[in-house]
Write a protein that holds these residues in place. Structure first.
Motif, mmCIF file in Angstrom:
data_model
loop_
_atom_site.group_PDB
_atom_site.id
_atom_site.type_symbol
_atom_site.label_atom_id
_atom_site.label_comp_id
_atom_site.label_asym_id
_atom_site.label_seq_id
_atom_site.Cartn_x
_atom_site.Cartn_y
_atom_site.Cartn_z
ATOM 1 N N SER A 136 0.813 -1.221 0.000
ATOM 2 C CA SER A 136 0.000 0.000 0.000
ATOM 3 C C SER A 136 0.843 1.267 0.000
ATOM 4 O O SER A 136 0.331 2.353 -0.282
ATOM 5 N N ASN A 138 1.841 2.775 2.488
ATOM 6 C CA ASN A 138 1.381 3.614 3.594
ATOM 7 C C ASN A 138 2.407 3.619 4.714
ATOM 8 O O ASN A 138 3.193 2.675 4.867
ATOM 9 N N LEU A 141 -1.546 2.591 9.404
ATOM 10 C CA LEU A 141 -2.791 1.851 9.216
ATOM 11 C C LEU A 141 -3.671 2.102 10.433
ATOM 12 O O LEU A 141 -3.183 2.137 11.565
ATOM 13 N N GLN A 181 -7.693 -0.089 7.873
ATOM 14 C CA GLN A 181 -7.986 0.908 6.848
ATOM 15 C C GLN A 181 -6.879 1.943 6.698
ATOM 16 O O GLN A 181 -6.008 2.086 7.559
ATOM 17 N N ASP A 182 -6.977 2.674 5.574
ATOM 18 C CA ASP A 182 -6.091 3.811 5.357
ATOM 19 C C ASP A 182 -6.223 4.807 6.499
ATOM 20 O O ASP A 182 -7.316 5.003 7.046
#
Length: 240
Positions: A136, A138, A141, A181-182
């Motif tokens: 992702s 990211n 999280l 989730q983001d």
């Protein structure tokens, strides 16, 4: 109950309170009318000089009676809203913007990219999240209990020092179900007040007899004391 007694300390330090005898009288009458220990008299600052109609304020018991009433709660709708995985899919189907769901788990059963895994060791969970972070791209999280509410049980998982975080939260993860989730970066103006929590907006709405929707009020709940992933009424917070 103990958390609500904290408001007594606020009352004692408040310089804007009514005379003691008036407070005692109103407190007793409020508790008698509401048929409960009158902690809400202090929790809602009804002891302050500018509050005249103190009996018109709902107690927490009355509030839950209203929101739990069968006239207001439809089991079919509640089943969707209460389950964060169902609610996410509902939002996606209706094209309602919502943070992207990257993965989720039901206790030791974990899912990512439509593939299920059985993870029952800290090492396997660590590898799972390392893969999610890598794919992702990211740095954070946001983990939320599938059936949680009020911001309780949430974790903000960081790519940095991932192993030490998994060490701490692993028991909670495999004992419960979570959606992963983001993380949404909030506005700089909100961060300038308190950046260590996601500060939420709560909107009160109702549907009238003509099936028209109305917004009654909106409150921004800002943390100011305890660095939690989300604001929660049992911790330090302010309303705007």
């Amino acid at each position: 109950m103990l958390s609500r007694l904290k408001h007594l300390n606020v009352y004692l330090k408040d310089s804007n309170k009514k005379p003691l005898l008036q407070v005692l009288k109103e407190c007793v009458l409020y508790g008698r009318d509401k048929k409960m220990i009158p902690t809400d008299y202090f929790r809602k600052y009804l002891y302050r000089k500018d509050v005249v109609n103190y009996k018109n304020y709902l107690s927490l018991k009355e509030f839950y009676q209203i929101v739990g009433s069968q006239k207001m709660v439809f089991p079919e709708v509640t089943a969707i809203l209460a389950n964060k995985l169902s609610f996410y899919n509902h939002c996606v189907n209706l094209n309602i913007p919502t943070p992207t769901l990257l993965s989720y788990n039901f206790n030791t059963r974990w899912f990512y990219n439509n593939i299920g895994y059985t993870l029952n060791t800290k090492e396997s969970v660590l590898q799972f999240f390392a893969c999610v972070f890598k794919d992702s791209q990211n740095n954070f999280l946001f983990l939320k209990p599938t059936l949680g509410q009020g911001g309780q049980g949430c974790f903000l998982l960081k790519k940095e020092n991932l192993d030490s975080q998994i060490e701490n939260i692993y028991p909670a993860l495999i004992a419960n179900s979570y959606v992963h989730q983001d993380y949404i970066e909030q506005h700089d103006s909100i961060n300038s007040i308190f950046r260590n929590s996601v500060n939420t907006i709560r909107i009160d709405t109702y549907i009238d007899a003509n099936n028209e929707a109305h917004v009654l009020s909106a409150l921004c709940v800002l943390a100011w004391e305890t660095p939690l992933p989300t604001t929660h009424i049992l911790e330090g917070f302010i309303y705007l």
